[in-house]
Write a protein that holds these residues in place. Structure first.
Motif, PDB file in Angstrom:
ATOM      1  N   TYR A   1      18.952   3.263  20.548  1.00 42.26           N
ATOM      2  CA  TYR A   1      17.998   2.444  19.793  1.00 42.26           C
ATOM      3  C   TYR A   1      16.841   2.007  20.690  1.00 42.26           C
ATOM      4  CZ  TYR A   1      16.264  -1.107  16.550  1.00 42.26           C
ATOM      5  OH  TYR A   1      15.478  -1.840  15.707  1.00 42.26           O
ATOM      6  N   ARG A   2      17.151   1.647  21.925  1.00 39.93           N
ATOM      7  CA  ARG A   2      16.109   1.238  22.874  1.00 39.93           C
ATOM      8  C   ARG A   2      15.149   2.406  23.139  1.00 39.93           C
ATOM      9  NH1 ARG A   2      19.236  -0.263  26.740  1.00 39.93           N
ATOM     10  NH2 ARG A   2      19.488  -2.398  26.033  1.00 39.93           N
ATOM     11  N   ALA A   3      15.702   3.611  23.294  1.00 41.39           N
ATOM     12  CA  ALA A   3      14.861   4.798  23.535  1.00 41.39           C
ATOM     13  C   ALA A   3      13.945   5.053  22.341  1.00 41.39           C
ATOM     14  CB  ALA A   3      15.741   6.015  23.809  1.00 41.39           C
ATOM     15  N   TYR A   4      14.475   4.842  21.129  1.00 40.53           N
ATOM     16  CA  TYR A   4      13.674   5.016  19.917  1.00 40.53           C
ATOM     17  C   TYR A   4      12.519   4.016  19.887  1.00 40.53           C
ATOM     18  CZ  TYR A   4      12.372   4.385  15.037  1.00 40.53           C
ATOM     19  OH  TYR A   4      11.653   4.236  13.873  1.00 40.53           O
ATOM     20  N   LYS A   5      12.812   2.746  20.165  1.00 42.32           N
ATOM     21  CA  LYS A   5      11.764   1.719  20.162  1.00 42.32           C
ATOM     22  C   LYS A   5      10.726   1.996  21.254  1.00 42.32           C
ATOM     23  CE  LYS A   5      12.217  -1.700  17.803  1.00 42.32           C
ATOM     24  NZ  LYS A   5      11.660  -1.907  16.446  1.00 42.32           N
ATOM     25  N   ASN A   6      11.196   2.427  22.417  1.00 46.50           N
ATOM     26  CA  ASN A   6      10.283   2.695  23.545  1.00 46.50           C
ATOM     27  C   ASN A   6       9.346   3.861  23.274  1.00 46.50           C
ATOM     28  OD1 ASN A   6      11.225   0.554  25.058  1.00 46.50           O
ATOM     29  ND2 ASN A   6      12.651   1.780  26.257  1.00 46.50           N
ATOM     30  N   VAL A   7       9.853   4.901  22.610  1.00 48.08           N
ATOM     31  CA  VAL A   7       8.996   6.066  22.365  1.00 48.08           C
ATOM     32  C   VAL A   7       7.886   5.712  21.387  1.00 48.08           C
ATOM     33  CG1 VAL A   7      10.212   7.231  20.448  1.00 48.08           C
ATOM     34  CG2 VAL A   7       9.039   8.580  22.171  1.00 48.08           C
ATOM     35  N   LYS A   8       8.194   4.865  20.406  1.00 47.79           N
ATOM     36  CA  LYS A   8       7.142   4.430  19.473  1.00 47.79           C
ATOM     37  C   LYS A   8       6.099   3.582  20.201  1.00 47.79           C
ATOM     38  CE  LYS A   8       9.345   2.433  16.136  1.00 47.79           C
ATOM     39  NZ  LYS A   8       9.469   1.725  14.851  1.00 47.79           N
ATOM     40  N   LYS A   9       6.584   2.710  21.080  1.00 42.26           N
ATOM     41  CA  LYS A   9       5.681   1.859  21.852  1.00 42.26           C
ATOM     42  C   LYS A   9       4.773   2.721  22.750  1.00 42.26           C
ATOM     43  CE  LYS A   9       7.700  -1.756  23.444  1.00 42.26           C
ATOM     44  NZ  LYS A   9       8.552  -2.616  24.314  1.00 42.26           N
TER      45      LYS A   9
ATOM     46  N   GLN B   1       8.252   6.820  13.218  1.00 39.93           N
ATOM     47  CA  GLN B   1       8.326   5.648  12.339  1.00 39.93           C
ATOM     48  C   GLN B   1       9.041   5.969  11.021  1.00 39.93           C
ATOM     49  OE1 GLN B   1       7.768   2.587  13.019  1.00 39.93           O
ATOM     50  NE2 GLN B   1       7.932   1.712  10.983  1.00 39.93           N
ATOM     51  N   LYS B   2       8.965   7.232  10.586  1.00 40.12           N
ATOM     52  CA  LYS B   2       9.657   7.644   9.356  1.00 40.12           C
ATOM     53  C   LYS B   2      11.157   7.379   9.432  1.00 40.12           C
ATOM     54  CE  LYS B   2       8.725  11.930   8.859  1.00 40.12           C
ATOM     55  NZ  LYS B   2       8.499  13.322   8.438  1.00 40.12           N
ATOM     56  N   GLN B   3      11.697   7.377  10.653  1.00 37.00           N
ATOM     57  CA  GLN B   3      13.137   7.170  10.832  1.00 37.00           C
ATOM     58  C   GLN B   3      13.523   5.697  10.904  1.00 37.00           C
ATOM     59  OE1 GLN B   3      15.038   9.799  10.581  1.00 37.00           O
ATOM     60  NE2 GLN B   3      13.212  11.055  10.447  1.00 37.00           N
ATOM     61  N   ASN B   4      12.538   4.804  10.885  1.00 33.94           N
ATOM     62  CA  ASN B   4      12.800   3.385  11.129  1.00 33.94           C
ATOM     63  C   ASN B   4      13.819   2.792  10.157  1.00 33.94           C
ATOM     64  OD1 ASN B   4      12.060   1.134  12.857  1.00 33.94           O
ATOM     65  ND2 ASN B   4      11.268   0.207  10.992  1.00 33.94           N
ATOM     66  N   ARG B   5      13.684   3.097   8.859  1.00 36.12           N
ATOM     67  CA  ARG B   5      14.624   2.513   7.882  1.00 36.12           C
ATOM     68  C   ARG B   5      16.039   3.030   8.101  1.00 36.12           C
ATOM     69  NH1 ARG B   5      14.639   5.735   2.609  1.00 36.12           N
ATOM     70  NH2 ARG B   5      13.569   7.649   3.150  1.00 36.12           N
ATOM     71  N   TYR B   6      16.170   4.271   8.578  1.00 31.69           N
ATOM     72  CA  TYR B   6      17.503   4.809   8.857  1.00 31.69           C
ATOM     73  C   TYR B   6      18.105   4.144  10.086  1.00 31.69           C
ATOM     74  CZ  TYR B   6      16.114   8.361   5.492  1.00 31.69           C
ATOM     75  OH  TYR B   6      15.680   8.996   4.360  1.00 31.69           O
ATOM     76  N   TRP B   7      17.250   3.904  11.097  1.00 31.45           N
ATOM     77  CA  TRP B   7      17.735   3.201  12.279  1.00 31.45           C
ATOM     78  C   TRP B   7      18.227   1.815  11.898  1.00 31.45           C
ATOM     79  CZ3 TRP B   7      19.335   4.414  16.891  1.00 31.45           C
ATOM     80  CH2 TRP B   7      18.889   5.600  17.489  1.00 31.45           C
ATOM     81  N   LYS B   8      17.502   1.132  11.034  1.00 29.33           N
ATOM     82  CA  LYS B   8      17.906  -0.220  10.634  1.00 29.33           C
ATOM     83  C   LYS B   8      19.270  -0.200   9.952  1.00 29.33           C
ATOM     84  CE  LYS B   8      13.479  -2.523  10.392  1.00 29.33           C
ATOM     85  NZ  LYS B   8      12.467  -3.173   9.580  1.00 29.33           N
ATOM     86  N   LYS B   9      19.536   0.820   9.150  1.00 30.19           N
ATOM     87  CA  LYS B   9      20.843   0.934   8.496  1.00 30.19           C
ATOM     88  C   LYS B   9      21.924   1.313   9.509  1.00 30.19           C
ATOM     89  CE  LYS B   9      19.065   2.265   3.960  1.00 30.19           C
ATOM     90  NZ  LYS B   9      18.877   3.359   3.015  1.00 30.19           N
ATOM     91  N   ALA B  10      21.574   2.221  10.414  1.00 28.57           N
ATOM     92  CA  ALA B  10      22.569   2.730  11.364  1.00 28.57           C
ATOM     93  C   ALA B  10      22.968   1.686  12.403  1.00 28.57           C
ATOM     94  CB  ALA B  10      22.042   3.977  12.056  1.00 28.57           C
ATOM     95  N   VAL B  11      22.050   0.810  12.718  1.00 25.96           N
ATOM     96  CA  VAL B  11      22.336  -0.170  13.774  1.00 25.96           C
ATOM     97  C   VAL B  11      22.417  -1.583  13.207  1.00 25.96           C
ATOM     98  CG1 VAL B  11      21.357   1.189  15.651  1.00 25.96           C
ATOM     99  CG2 VAL B  11      19.892  -0.403  14.413  1.00 25.96           C
ATOM    100  N   GLN B  12      22.862  -1.710  11.977  1.00 22.58           N
ATOM    101  CA  GLN B  12      22.909  -3.044  11.383  1.00 22.58           C
ATOM    102  C   GLN B  12      23.897  -3.953  12.101  1.00 22.58           C
ATOM    103  OE1 GLN B  12      24.234  -2.878   7.261  1.00 22.58           O
ATOM    104  NE2 GLN B  12      24.853  -0.775   7.599  1.00 22.58           N
ATOM    105  N   GLU B  13      24.797  -3.371  12.903  1.00 18.40           N
ATOM    106  CA  GLU B  13      25.706  -4.200  13.692  1.00 18.40           C
ATOM    107  C   GLU B  13      25.160  -4.487  15.083  1.00 18.40           C
ATOM    108  OE1 GLU B  13      29.523  -2.376  13.698  1.00 18.40           O
ATOM    109  OE2 GLU B  13      30.060  -3.239  11.772  1.00 18.40           O
TER     110      GLU B  13
END
Length: 198
Positions: free
Chosen positions: A106-114, A172-184
């Motif tokens: 998740y951190r790698a995903y956020k960093n690549v967008k940044k 960014q298209k994957q953002n909603r899926y990340w939110k579901k996948a990492v809801q914990e």
């Protein structure tokens, strides 16, 4: 009536399984991020090679100072972009074989967008520098060369801005899926932790 109940329960079960399977897990999303970057690095490498080739040919086939400066600067940008693209491809290949925790994915995903947002800001700066060189060309020692460099910076900045925006939106298209996948997963100022609901 009994058959209708069995059919309805079967349909409900299949539907719930399909919904469950439609939410990508963190590993699928992580691999999608790597694949999106890999494809992007191929595009960047191609853009770089095209600029190197056309820049060298263009610079060698003109005596016009402004045109020569434009092509020379494009060729130099081509070298840089191709280098970044090749390094990015090597990184993507290495990342595929590494093991990441869910928090690291998740951190790698956020960093690549940044990273793509920061690069987009730099692209605007390149274009602004190019416009400045053109505007101040008449006061320079070699006005034609400054105009050529300025035009190149504007073209390269615009091309890279389009690239960086496209890459950002692809992730960014994957953002909603990340939110579901990492809801914990809970993200705080101090890091990422697990959240359990009772």
């Amino acid at each position: 009536m009994k058959w209708l109940s069995v059919i309805l329960l079967s349909c409900f079960y299949c539907f719930s399984q399909a919904q469950e399977n439609s939410i990508p897990n963190t590993e699928m999303l992580h691999q999608q991020r790597i694949e999106t970057n890999r494809k992007g690095m191929w595009v960047l490498s191609g853009w770089g090679l095209a600029n190197m080739g056309s820049g060298i040919i263009g610079a060698l086939n003109t005596t016009n100072t402004e045109v020569k400066a434009f092509h020379t600067m494009n060729a130099l940008w081509g070298v840089v972009n191709t280098g970044i693209g090749v390094l990015g491809l090597m990184r993507a290949k290495r990342e595929k074989s590494l093991s990441f925790s869910d928090a690291d994915k998740y951190r790698a995903y956020k960093n690549v967008k940044k990273l793509y947002l920061i690069n987009g800001g730099l692209d605007v700066l390149y274009m602004g520098t190019g416009a400045f060189l053109k505007a101040r060309a008449d006061n320079a020692k070699n006005p034609a060369r400054n105009r050529g460099y300025g035009n190149s910076l504007i073209v390269q900045g615009a091309g890279l801005l389009l690239y960086d925006i496209t890459m950002y939106l692809s992730h960014q298209k994957q953002n909603r899926y990340w939110k579901k996948a990492v809801q914990e997963l809970a993200v705080t100022e101090n890091g990422i932790g697990m959240v359990y609901h009772f």
